[in-house]
Design a protein around this motif. Structure first.
Motif, mmCIF file in Angstrom:
data_model
loop_
_atom_site.group_PDB
_atom_site.id
_atom_site.type_symbol
_atom_site.label_atom_id
_atom_site.label_comp_id
_atom_site.label_asym_id
_atom_site.label_seq_id
_atom_site.Cartn_x
_atom_site.Cartn_y
_atom_site.Cartn_z
ATOM 1 N N MET A 119 0.878 -1.075 -0.143
ATOM 2 C CA MET A 119 -0.038 -0.033 -0.063
ATOM 3 C C MET A 119 0.979 1.232 -0.141
ATOM 4 O O MET A 119 0.358 2.436 -0.459
ATOM 5 N N ARG A 120 2.066 1.179 0.709
ATOM 6 C CA ARG A 120 2.789 2.217 0.525
ATOM 7 C C ARG A 120 3.156 3.066 -0.864
ATOM 8 O O ARG A 120 3.290 4.262 -1.146
ATOM 9 N N LYS A 121 3.556 1.971 -1.718
ATOM 10 C CA LYS A 121 3.513 2.411 -3.170
ATOM 11 C C LYS A 121 2.469 3.323 -3.736
ATOM 12 O O LYS A 121 2.558 4.396 -4.563
ATOM 13 N N ILE A 174 -8.102 5.525 3.559
ATOM 14 C CA ILE A 174 -8.539 4.457 4.816
ATOM 15 C C ILE A 174 -7.142 4.323 5.461
ATOM 16 O O ILE A 174 -7.430 4.612 6.795
ATOM 17 N N GLU A 175 -6.246 3.861 4.880
ATOM 18 C CA GLU A 175 -4.859 3.630 5.459
ATOM 19 C C GLU A 175 -4.416 4.994 6.390
ATOM 20 O O GLU A 175 -4.125 4.881 7.415
ATOM 21 N N MET A 176 -4.307 6.182 5.905
ATOM 22 C CA MET A 176 -4.143 7.334 6.434
ATOM 23 C C MET A 176 -5.301 7.567 7.836
ATOM 24 O O MET A 176 -4.530 7.947 8.819
ATOM 25 N N ASP A 198 -16.728 0.056 11.009
ATOM 26 C CA ASP A 198 -17.262 0.429 9.710
ATOM 27 C C ASP A 198 -16.003 0.988 9.117
ATOM 28 O O ASP A 198 -16.126 0.384 7.468
ATOM 29 N N ILE A 199 -14.938 1.583 9.295
ATOM 30 C CA ILE A 199 -13.855 1.577 8.461
ATOM 31 C C ILE A 199 -13.312 0.281 8.008
ATOM 32 O O ILE A 199 -12.723 0.052 6.848
ATOM 33 N N LEU A 200 -13.154 -0.771 8.871
ATOM 34 C CA LEU A 200 -12.825 -1.908 8.659
ATOM 35 C C LEU A 200 -13.422 -2.542 7.577
ATOM 36 O O LEU A 200 -12.800 -3.148 6.313
ATOM 37 N N PHE A 201 -14.699 -2.529 7.592
ATOM 38 C CA PHE A 201 -15.655 -3.125 6.795
ATOM 39 C C PHE A 201 -15.445 -2.405 5.354
ATOM 40 O O PHE A 201 -15.312 -2.891 4.341
ATOM 41 N N TYR A 202 -15.202 -1.178 5.221
ATOM 42 C CA TYR A 202 -15.283 -0.234 4.083
ATOM 43 C C TYR A 202 -13.749 -0.511 3.433
ATOM 44 O O TYR A 202 -13.789 -0.796 2.218
ATOM 45 N N TRP A 203 -12.834 -0.745 4.205
ATOM 46 C CA TRP A 203 -11.555 -1.323 3.784
ATOM 47 C C TRP A 203 -11.562 -2.469 2.964
ATOM 48 O O TRP A 203 -11.056 -2.679 1.767
ATOM 49 N N LYS A 204 -12.113 -3.440 3.583
ATOM 50 C CA LYS A 204 -12.241 -4.856 2.949
ATOM 51 C C LYS A 204 -12.910 -4.626 1.891
ATOM 52 O O LYS A 204 -12.692 -5.402 0.627
ATOM 53 N N GLU A 205 -14.115 -3.941 1.773
ATOM 54 C CA GLU A 205 -14.848 -3.990 0.431
ATOM 55 C C GLU A 205 -14.030 -3.125 -0.620
ATOM 56 O O GLU A 205 -14.206 -3.601 -1.672
ATOM 57 N N THR A 206 -13.566 -2.036 -0.271
ATOM 58 C CA THR A 206 -12.608 -1.522 -1.408
ATOM 59 C C THR A 206 -11.645 -2.518 -1.761
ATOM 60 O O THR A 206 -11.328 -2.339 -3.184
ATOM 61 N N ARG A 258 -4.217 5.031 10.485
ATOM 62 C CA ARG A 258 -2.891 5.489 11.294
ATOM 63 C C ARG A 258 -3.089 6.741 12.136
ATOM 64 O O ARG A 258 -2.792 7.010 13.203
ATOM 65 N N GLU A 259 -4.137 7.729 11.668
ATOM 66 C CA GLU A 259 -4.496 8.886 12.583
ATOM 67 C C GLU A 259 -5.308 8.459 13.947
ATOM 68 O O GLU A 259 -4.907 8.880 14.845
ATOM 69 N N ARG A 260 -6.067 7.445 13.583
ATOM 70 C CA ARG A 260 -6.557 7.020 14.874
ATOM 71 C C ARG A 260 -5.956 6.358 15.790
ATOM 72 O O ARG A 260 -6.048 6.129 17.043
#
Length: 79
Positions: free
Chosen positions: A1-3, A67-69, A31-39, A72-74
């Motif tokens: 993901m960093r690339k 989502i990744e950022m 919800d963020i985890l679910f959104y990340w998996k669906e994306t 990290r922020e959380r």
């Protein structure tokens, strides 16, 4: 993901990424985890196709970076 993060930021999508992060502030962690998996599923499905809508792929990658950022922020890592 960093690339993908580096590529999105270097291509000038910073404002779009920040807009996505602002939208994620209203989601809870589940919800963020679910959104990340669906994306991720959406990205993987598009990668399998022979013809890909690049606009859709760009939106998915911007969403993943946001989502990744946000995660990290959380976690206290900051942006």
């Amino acid at each position: 993901m960093r690339k993908e993060t580096y590529n999105c930021l270097s291509m000038g999508y910073g404002k779009e990424i920040l807009r996505e992060i602002k939208g994620l502030r209203y989601f809870d962690d589940a919800d963020i985890l679910f959104y990340w998996k669906e994306t991720l599923k959406g990205v993987n499905l598009l990668k399998r196709k022979k013809v890909v809508n690049l606009t859709e792929m760009r939106r998915l990658y911007i969403g993943l970076v946001a989502i990744e950022m946000a995660i990290r922020e959380r976690m206290g890592g900051g942006i």
